[in-house]
Design a protein around this motif. Structure first.
Motif: not given
Length: 513
Positions: A107-110, A141-145, A153-154, A321-325
């Protein structure tokens, strides 16, 4: 009159196509986000830590909000409490099921995608807004998280919240409602409570405000609003300093400036690195200078990246390994690429070709090595868990509390994180996992009392459920275990037989099914 009607019909058709394209982007993100919410087992430290902040030692009853905040402050000082507070409230309203809990991230992604569409639309060019939505909705990357129990995603939504409020205040020609001023200050505080990396967006905005904005009364008022937002975060600063002490003591293998730029370019172009490079060239050489909103978004993007690179020189924060940030850059990177997209010729073949390349790059990048590293799926492979989710979500499978669950894998053990979570959720008498170690020796893991041999398993358990992934475990890889099972027990039939999961119930020969 006929020309006017034709023009109106063309605009109506264009609006409908635009709406359908935007809806398709959102539906794709929803489908990708919800796909695998239960099929991906709980097998990583981050998600288990999230659950511990919400439930403590129980998986059924959420802790109080104060307990969640205290838990984060004492055991996870390098994170703000906002996401965990929201997840706590969500679990009370929706439930503690893993699918439901992960759904909040979807939901946060949407919400973030809708906000990115709005931000890219400050130029009043719907084509740019749609391009930004399309680009981010197909970012691997966005969709994975979008389906993980974390706050990432928030982050893009709060970035848009702050940037959009700032732009609205900056460009207002009349007095602005007090709610917008409050919204800017509140957004600045909330993004820090969500993740400390939000400071880099605030720093980029502050530099833009100091260097590129005319100094007048409005400038002073915006400055005071930004400062007020920082003051909201003051109560959490002692926890931040504690977390920074732990962070500074860790040794990370960071990347230099060039490696960081390449990694960011790959992440936001689905490894199609020529795309951001081409966008940069197009923007630099375009004959007509971009409008003021586009200039603002492009400058803010460059400033945010520059601040991150500077911080990385002081202490490694850009780590493969931390590019999610770096998902906090999604609104700016998406808007920047959309602006370059809008500069291209508007001939249909060019647009369709570029869209096709972007879609192809998404599916290709989602399965390559770089994507696995950036999204940490590379490390998750070693934490692979048996398909325990089938015992939780399949309506025709009911594991009694007196029965055991026996899972098999030829070479991988299960982590204590996985075992602890599913033991509490399924509540069998014992979770037993059998695998072969590096020396080929059979090893038995349990979540209850230790079991030293297969004979001891037989003496303890009159009935059990056999569980394995047929793509990884079969009679060729673990034939002796299958032989032992059928020698001491009889099958009550396979309750589930799918490509990723087989579930079969066994009882002793003398007992009825």
């Amino acid at each position: 009159m006929l020309i006017h009607n034709d023009s109106s019909s063309a605009r109506l058709i264009e609006s409908c196509l635009h709406l359908l394209a935007a809806l398709a982007c959102m539906l794709f993100a929803w489908h990708f986000g919800t796909k695998g919410l239960t099929r991906v087992p709980l097998a990583n430290h981050d998600e288990f830590r999230t659950l511990s902040h919400i439930f403590g030692r129980s998986v059924n009853t959420p802790q109080s909000l104060q307990e969640t905040i205290t838990n984060v402050a004492t055991t996870s000082e390098q994170h703000g409490p906002l996401y965990f507070i929201l997840l706590n409230v969500w679990s009370r309203v929706a439930g503690s099921d893993l699918f439901i809990l992960r759904l909040l991230s979807t939901y946060f992604a949407l919400l973030s995608l809708a906000a990115i569409y709005r931000l890219a639309g400050i130029s009043r060019l719907r084509r740019q807004a749609l391009a930004a939505l399309f680009i981010v909705s197909l970012n691997a990357l966005f969709l994975f998280y979008s389906r993980e129990l974390r706050m990432y995603t928030l982050l893009p939504f709060l970035v848009v919240w702050i940037v959009w409020c700032y732009w609205r205040l900056l460009e207002a020609t009349e007095s602005v409602n007090w709610r917008t001023w409050l919204s800017l200050a509140l957004g600045c505080g909330l993004i820090l409570y969500l993740h400390y990396f939000g400071i880099f967006i605030l720093a980029a905005l502050a530099i833009y405000h100091l260097v590129f904005v005319r100094k007048n009364r409005r400038w002073i008022h915006i400055t005071l609003a930004l400062i007020a937002g920082g003051l909201i975060f003051l109560p959490w600063l002692p926890t931040v300093f504690k977390g920074l002490e732990g962070f500074s003591s860790k040794s990370f293998s960071g990347m230099n400036a060039l490696e960081s730029l390449v990694s960011l370019g790959n992440v936001y172009s689905n490894d199609f690195w020529i795309l951001p490079l081409g966008a940069l060239i197009i923007v630099a050489w375009y004959r007509k200078p971009p409008g003021k909103p586009q200039q603002f978004l492009l400058l803010l993007t460059f400033l945010a990246i520059a601040v991150l690179l500077l911080a990385n020189e002081i202490k490694p924060i850009l780590i493969p390994k931390r590019l999610r940030y770096m998902l906090l850059l999604a609104p700016l990177m998406g808007s920047g690429l959309a602006i370059a997209w809008d500069f291209l010729p508007r001939r249909a073949p060019v647009q369709f070709l570029l869209a096709a390349v972007w879609i192809l790059s998404f599916f290709t990048y989602s399965q390559n090595e770089n994507s696995y590293i950036a999204s940490k799926r590379k490390s998750l492979e070693s934490l692979h868990a048996p398909p325990f989710y089938t015992l939780v979500y399949h309506p025709n499978i009911d594991v009694r509390s007196t029965e055991a669950v026996l899972s098999l894998h030829p070479s991988r053990k299960i982590t204590w994180i996985t075992g602890d979570y599913y033991q509490k959720l399924i509540q069998p008498s014992n979770l037993v996992h059998i695998y072969y170690d590096g020396g080929g020796r059979m090893t038995i893991q349990t979540t209850g009392l230790p079991i030293s041999s297969l004979d001891e398993f037989v003496s303890r358990h009159a009935a059990f459920w056999l569980l394995y992934d047929p793509q990884e475990t079969d009679e060729r890889s673990m034939g002796d275990i299958f032989w032992w099972t059928r020698n001491y027990y009889r099958s009550c039939g396979k309750h589930l037989e799918e490509s990723h999961a087989v579930v079969e119930r066994y009882v002793r020969d003398s007992d009825p099914c």
